[in-house]
Design an enzyme around this catalytic site. Structure first.
Site, PDB file in Angstrom:
ATOM      1  N   GLY D 147       0.703  -1.178  -0.052  1.00 32.90           N
ATOM      2  CA  GLY D 147       0.051   0.065   0.109  1.00 32.90           C
ATOM      3  C   GLY D 147       0.779   1.118   0.140  1.00 32.90           C
ATOM      4  O   GLY D 147       2.154   1.197   0.409  1.00 32.90           O
ATOM      5  N   CYS D 148       0.289   2.571  -0.379  1.00 30.30           N
ATOM      6  CA  CYS D 148       0.909   3.588  -0.538  1.00 30.30           C
ATOM      7  C   CYS D 148       1.290   4.059   0.923  1.00 30.30           C
ATOM      8  O   CYS D 148       2.607   4.269   0.962  1.00 30.30           O
ATOM      9  CB  CYS D 148       0.358   4.686  -1.363  1.00 30.30           C
ATOM     10  SG  CYS D 148      -1.547   5.087  -0.533  1.00 30.30           S
ATOM     11  N   TYR D 149       0.587   4.175   1.778  1.00 32.90           N
ATOM     12  CA  TYR D 149       1.120   4.542   3.106  1.00 32.90           C
ATOM     13  C   TYR D 149       2.151   3.612   3.748  1.00 32.90           C
ATOM     14  O   TYR D 149       2.845   4.288   4.217  1.00 32.90           O
ATOM     15  CB  TYR D 149      -0.321   4.783   4.012  1.00 32.90           C
ATOM     16  CG  TYR D 149      -1.293   5.954   3.962  1.00 32.90           C
ATOM     17  CD1 TYR D 149      -0.750   7.269   3.706  1.00 32.90           C
ATOM     18  CD2 TYR D 149      -2.597   5.776   3.344  1.00 32.90           C
ATOM     19  CE1 TYR D 149      -1.606   8.427   3.471  1.00 32.90           C
ATOM     20  CE2 TYR D 149      -3.459   6.762   3.174  1.00 32.90           C
ATOM     21  CZ  TYR D 149      -3.056   8.133   3.269  1.00 32.90           C
ATOM     22  OH  TYR D 149      -3.783   9.262   3.015  1.00 32.90           O
TER      23      TYR D 149
END
Lengths: 337, 337, 337, 337
Positions: D147-149
């Site tokens: 995921g990006c975060y």
């Protein structure tokens, strides 16, 4: 003064409700808007909490708790015309934000917007640009609040065309609008990722505000006006900057033009003519009812007129309040400074 | 290929260094730039860390560790002309980003930019728009990289004026640029608070790129061109959208014009003519070397040509690399896709 | 009420002058500001044309045409303290926007801001957060208008710390501010190209507002507070969103906390506690004096408090007007809705 | 290398297709995506014209013209798991952008995302963060792209937790994301007018990336990690800045921490540790695969770790290409500089 706002879930009515909350003579008694379960307007526009917490009711004049003195219609074109006649019939003075009563020529209206359900009131309507039609507005019971682009463009060109200085055969206008010009529809073109860091032209093949500009300028000067208008979308919330390219009849003198504009708008509280060398900026008029204008001469006979307004204010809501002030004989700037 | 970048602390050289880092044939051997203490370029532009960490050296050809094959000058106008002649004399082929060699007419240059220190090389320079001057660029040892606005506007109008379809007596161009068009000077007009949520016209009384556009279009069509140009600043980092308003000689046919543009640019890898009904958007060309163009007919004889480029790329750095590719017989798209 | 604005060329005074122009009881009689040639304030901030066109005069109380009832100081810290004592001595009640009178502890002030020229008035000053210190403000002749970040953070945490529900030993606050938080200095960090499309933390090693928050919260709860504050810059003009991370003493109950906040601010006209599930947004408070707050429980004993204000309004100018209203016994919301 | 892109109409695949077009070893042979009438991908994302003009085909491995070497899945979670097993069964190595294979614990997955259709492949999947799991990725035939975060947060905290320096009982992370973090759904929250000039927290009551962060950090350090994560939306297209608030076990030394981070990432081509006093900025990593990190000590034992990535690049598409490079034994930076 008792006020109805009909179409309360539009962006322009959000601004209108803030202005009316601050206006010392206005008392909103009725919000017409269609949403399931009659919610509070401040549950839809949460920034209105504590400012306007009224419930939404029906759109009709019979839905108001008592007869309003004035009704503002922020409905889409084609819908306003279904409600306005009933308010008029009930003796309520109306200010309509839509295009429904801006063009007195039925055929022209229907060419751009489709069938009109209330053609008989077209001639009754007054075009709500106080700088040009103040006296008629004072007497009117139906005011067609101008389109956002036409407000900027007509104020830009009125002095020139009235004085007969413009070649009316080929005016070009390039306008740039913030994204609120699109209204509050939820579509792909309104997404942040589509608008941010982007500029694009739209409606290049023809925009509905073009005949409105031409028509009103023709009223101003009494001659046919041929104007080509191209709008653009720029990445900001609000504001319009219009740039008009005009050929002068004969040589143009910068000093004389500056004076013409300053004189034309000398008594106007909401038009500011920029001093020579300064240019209008949308930021300077944001959240206000001002229209800032500059006029520049190039190459002897070309005239560039730039104008800035806030499309949600002078281009919609605050202009509507200005119209209301004029209609009811109030101080024109009341609640607008 | 050994490369010098002279004027390395300009915004356009930041982009150029990224492109050169990715280019399979380019090897930067020398960064000329004035800063105290010869810092690393990546200490100034920290995004370059790991991409280009060279130290800044002197601006002269003698400051390169060995003779470069090509030198890019990202110096301001008036300064380039002090260094270019020495690089040329040393046998280095030059691509100059400034305006110094774009106008072969000395008087015209000096009217807009002031005294020229190297007039003898004016005629030697080739205007670096490969779509129009590819063959001359291939032979040139001095290429004047075009201005950002002229790139968009000349590519917009070249097909029309070459075909003799435009009334050359009164073209209006309205252009909108992101803030990087101002360069990286630190002044009030470049502040976030002055630019964000704002649109404004500037240089309305006359912009230096206007004579550049007129001159190059005159070369294209062999006739005098009278063009009035008004640039605007819009709140985004990069991108130019230009909107040209042209009167056609006689009636204009939309289908024929579309075909003209598609044919004119059919073989061009970096010009994309939009299909009918689509409009160029700056976001679609951001960080690329593309120029997207659309042509529209209004009211029978008015032609609207819109074009979008990235002012830092096709309007500066990637166009310079495209020129380098042409000059050295490389694949024209090398390092640019 | 006669008003002096001292330091009229700051961003916060621009907003203040707009608020005072609209305020029914305020009459600006004196603008103190240093610029060559005593220009009109509306030549510096052109958006003020027609709203406030007064000339700039000297900064001293003797430069006012008559004795003002109240003076607002929008000077930088270190400068305010040179003028405030003289206005006080002349019997003028003062509202100071700078940090000069916010920390009653001289040593603490000097550790963060340097030498203080007017230490004797430190204790006389009242911290101008009406929600916490209304009665003292009503009596004060020197009000220290709070910092923008402290306004949001103290209002976020006051209910928790006052009720003894927070572990005071390790509160973390992450705040995000629009670019106007930097003031109107012209430097590289304020440029559009440096701020747009960017988020960055700053003053991570320690920000001056941290001791202000700790001090005021200690006054509120009577205990030591240890708070670590990290501010960030986000690409918008105005607005602060603060996010406080707190450990609860013992398990936290969402319903009880919601009730605590609603009760604490029930009588406050300018604090809006969000209903459960809703979050504050800077856009909802932009151009207003509101502070919107939400409280959320996570993982049993962690409390997240988010708050939004407009840093130029509740974080500066409109809060100053609110203070003036309280000081002079006016309706607290006068001119602020 | 023959490549399938399955789910080609997602924002992340738009970026992926640009990267693959530039990658010297990748050859896209199949675009899977559902739209009526099998349009060209460049009719949907018009910026892809001339870069990738392939037609959309079916989503299945049988829809590819020949067996691909690798397939990228940019489908939503819950949908990927319906296609991935078939590609695996056909001997195609898979990189999945969704959350479907990131959490090896089925119960944890289903608590946050709902029923899983392909639980048997959960353990086969390798978490695709090359900086931590390079060797496993090289061998994997199913890589779960992070995921990006989590990419930003795990890279921020890995050195600290691996060294046992962090109090694992109460880490707080505040993250700020550009609007593309919302994906390309067309809803009210994604509109320009809702996002521009606004900052807001969301998913404060719990975000799906929180268990992903905790799980991977637990793998890194072998202990339970308790982390509270609050994301925010900021008005920009792309970029994540995460700010982690950590309590140190015992006193923290700034110099030693700086060295720890520099050593930990010394060999990493895509992690840049900021020199002391500098902070990561999303703009510096935009359109790149870099993660920039800074570590700061406050008040003796509090550690602030800030990190910046481009959520569409290192947080999605370029990280996927980095994974592909590792999986196929290519130079890890190929096509990414």
């Amino acid at each position: 003064m008792k006020v109805s706002v009909v179409g309360a879930t539009a962006y322009s009515s959000r601004e209108l409700l803030k202005l009316l909350a601050r206006h010392p003579e206005a008392d909103v008694i009725h919000l017409g808007g269609r949403r399931e379960g009659s919610p509070c307007i401040s549950d839809i526009f949460t920034d209105l909490r504590g400012i306007c917490d009224m419930e939404l009711g029906g759109l009709g004049v019979e839905d108001a708790p008592e007869k309003p003195d004035v009704a503002f219609f922020t409905l889409p074109h084609g819908v306003s015309q279904q409600y306005v006649p009933k308010y008029l019939a009930a003796g309520v003075r109306c200010v309509d934000f839509s295009a429904d009563y801006r063009l007195p020529d039925l055929a022209l209206y229907e060419a751009w917007y489709g069938k009109h359900a209330d053609p008989q009131n077209l001639e009754r309507a007054v075009y709500g640009l106080p700088e040009l039609f103040r006296e008629e507005i004072a007497e009117a019971d139906l005011v067609a609040n101008p389109g956002c682009y036409p407000t900027a463009v007509i104020l830009s060109l009125a002095p020139l065309v009235k004085e007969g200085m413009a070649d009316l055969g080929g005016i070009f206008v390039d306008a740039k609008s913030g994204v609120s010009g699109r209204g509050n529809k939820v579509d792909e073109g309104s997404m942040f990722l589509e608008c941010n860091e982007d500029v694009r032209a739209y409606s290049v093949a023809g925009h509905r505000h073009e005949p409105e500009m031409e028509h009103v300028l023709e009223v101003v000067c009494g001659e046919g006006v041929d104007l080509t208008f191209v709008p653009h979308l720029v990445p900001m919330d609000r504001g319009i900057l219009s740039t008009a390219f005009v050929r002068s009849k004969g040589p143009a003198d910068a000093g004389r033009l500056q004076e013409l504009y300053e004189d034309f708008y000398a008594a106007e509280p909401f038009v500011r003519v920029c001093p020579p060398g300064e240019q209008p900026r949308t930021k300077n008029v944001a959240f206000t009812n001002y229209c800032d204008i500059a006029v520049t001469v190039r190459k002897g006979d070309r005239i560039i007129v730039t104008a800035a307004i806030d499309n949600l204010m002078k281009g919609a809501s605050s202009q509507a309040v200005q119209n209301m002030n004029v209609m009811f004989g109030l101080e024109e700037t009341l609640g607008l400074l």
